[in-house]
Design a protein around this motif. Structure first.
Motif, PDB file in Angstrom:
ATOM      1  N   GLU A 271      -7.033  47.628   5.758  1.00 17.96           N
ATOM      2  CA  GLU A 271      -7.551  47.367   7.103  1.00 17.96           C
ATOM      3  C   GLU A 271      -6.583  47.878   8.167  1.00 17.96           C
ATOM      4  O   GLU A 271      -7.004  48.410   9.201  1.00 17.96           O
ATOM      5  CB  GLU A 271      -7.793  45.866   7.291  1.00 17.96           C
ATOM      6  N   ALA A 272      -5.287  47.745   7.902  1.00 19.31           N
ATOM      7  CA  ALA A 272      -4.286  48.236   8.855  1.00 19.31           C
ATOM      8  C   ALA A 272      -4.365  49.758   8.965  1.00 19.31           C
ATOM      9  O   ALA A 272      -4.310  50.324  10.066  1.00 19.31           O
ATOM     10  CB  ALA A 272      -2.886  47.803   8.413  1.00 19.31           C
TER      11      ALA A 272
ATOM     12  N   GLU B 184     -10.082  44.190  18.367  1.00 26.03           N
ATOM     13  CA  GLU B 184     -10.285  45.418  17.609  1.00 26.03           C
ATOM     14  C   GLU B 184      -9.606  45.383  16.239  1.00 26.03           C
ATOM     15  O   GLU B 184      -9.830  46.262  15.404  1.00 26.03           O
ATOM     16  CB  GLU B 184      -9.777  46.629  18.397  1.00 26.03           C
ATOM     17  N   LEU B 185      -8.769  44.374  15.994  1.00 29.78           N
ATOM     18  CA  LEU B 185      -8.111  44.210  14.696  1.00 29.78           C
ATOM     19  C   LEU B 185      -8.699  43.049  13.908  1.00 29.78           C
ATOM     20  O   LEU B 185      -8.044  42.445  13.067  1.00 29.78           O
ATOM     21  CB  LEU B 185      -6.609  44.010  14.882  1.00 29.78           C
TER      22      LEU B 185
ATOM     23  N   ILE C  36      -8.353  43.064  10.073  1.00 29.86           N
ATOM     24  CA  ILE C  36      -7.076  42.599   9.527  1.00 29.86           C
ATOM     25  C   ILE C  36      -7.037  41.074   9.503  1.00 29.86           C
ATOM     26  O   ILE C  36      -6.578  40.464   8.532  1.00 29.86           O
ATOM     27  CB  ILE C  36      -5.899  43.153  10.347  1.00 29.86           C
TER      28      ILE C  36
ATOM     29  N   ALA D 131      -7.591  50.791  10.953  1.00 36.07           N
ATOM     30  CA  ALA D 131      -7.462  50.649  12.402  1.00 36.07           C
ATOM     31  C   ALA D 131      -6.564  51.737  12.982  1.00 36.07           C
ATOM     32  O   ALA D 131      -6.864  52.318  14.032  1.00 36.07           O
ATOM     33  CB  ALA D 131      -6.908  49.264  12.738  1.00 36.07           C
ATOM     34  N   THR D 132      -5.476  52.033  12.294  1.00 32.26           N
ATOM     35  CA  THR D 132      -4.541  53.049  12.795  1.00 32.26           C
ATOM     36  C   THR D 132      -5.160  54.438  12.770  1.00 32.26           C
ATOM     37  O   THR D 132      -5.062  55.202  13.743  1.00 32.26           O
ATOM     38  CB  THR D 132      -3.254  53.038  11.955  1.00 32.26           C
TER      39      THR D 132
ATOM     40  N   ILE E  51      -4.707  37.677  17.805  1.00 25.64           N
ATOM     41  CA  ILE E  51      -4.952  39.003  17.242  1.00 25.64           C
ATOM     42  C   ILE E  51      -5.998  39.704  18.097  1.00 25.64           C
ATOM     43  O   ILE E  51      -7.053  39.127  18.385  1.00 25.64           O
ATOM     44  CB  ILE E  51      -5.442  38.901  15.786  1.00 25.64           C
TER      45      ILE E  51
END
Length: 251
Positions: free
Chosen positions: A60-61, A13-14, A17, A64-65, A10
């Protein structure tokens, strides 16, 4: 009995998640261990816990997006007007899984020291009322077509989605209605163009009806100092005409 481990790469930066996913895995392992022994299980508690862990992954997704949608330029041009950055600030955007905090840059028209700032993230993703993601706003509007704001909020809470207050449901529904009022002519033209008339259709009938409905609308405050215990948001009951049209195609 040995356990088999699966490794997933992963990006750094994620990490949020990854942490949220690890929490869900830990929760599942704990529930599986507690299930041994043959005793009755409070599975409703497990359902609620899994739902919250899964919602965190979803938030969290989105975080980040949405952060990747932010604009870093010192100046931008929107509808032909130049805007200059006034700094980066955190915003609480609303998703189907709940609120998510995102840092983004705000802009103000060049040459103005006051006035409403522009949020490019909200503009780029088409947020409703500045903070609601499109699908979340659509889901709220759909729910409030069928029941009151309070009932819609209560049902959403029971299903573990759109965790917010009755007033938020009301605010978003009105905002969606205002957007439709501005765009309805173009929307209806597009729907007409996309309508496919069945090959077997031979005639058409149209019926139009109306009914008077009581509507709750803001009431202007009286001039002067408000009386003691006066409502903060006075409203009035106004009757408006609601129209309904039905188009039928006949073979």
């Amino acid at each position: 009995m040995s356990k088999t481990t699966i490794l997933i790469e992963i990006p750094a930066e994620l990490k949020g998640i990854a942490d949220a996913f690890q929490d869900l895995i830990t929760s599942v392992e704990r529930s599986m261990e507690g299930a041994a022994g043959g005793a009755a299980i409070d599975y409703g508690k497990i359902e609620r816990e899994y739902a919250e862990r899964s919602a965190r992954i979803e938030r969290e997704a989105h975080g980040a997006t949405l952060a990747s949608v932010d604009v870093s330029s010192p100046e931008v041009v929107i509808r032909g007007e130049r805007y200059r950055s006034v700094g980066r600030f955190a915003a609480q955007y609303k998703t189907l899984a709940g609120p998510v905090s995102v840092w983004r840059r705000l802009y103000r028209p060049v040459g103005r020291r006051t006035g409403k700032s522009i949020d490019p993230v909200a503009l780029r993703v088409g947020m409703v009322a500045g903070y609601w993601l499109p699908q979340a706003a659509s889901a709220i509007s759909f729910a409030t077509q069928q029941q009151t704001y309070r009932e819609a909020a209560a049902n959403a809470s029971q299903m573990g989605r759109l965790p917010d207050s009755r007033t938020s449901f009301e605010k978003v529904t009105h905002a969606v209605g205002e957007i439709y009022q501005r765009e309805h002519a173009d929307v209806e033209d597009q729907l007409i163009q996309e309508l496919e008339v069945p090959a077997a259709a031979r005639s058409i009938s149209v019926s139009l009806d109306r009914v008077s409905l009581p509507m709750e609308e803001p009431r202007p405050r009286p001039v002067g100092r408000p009386r003691k215990n006066a409502p903060k948001r006075p409203v009035q009951r106004v009757y408006r005409m609601a129209y309904c049209a039905t188009v039928s195609l006949h073979d």
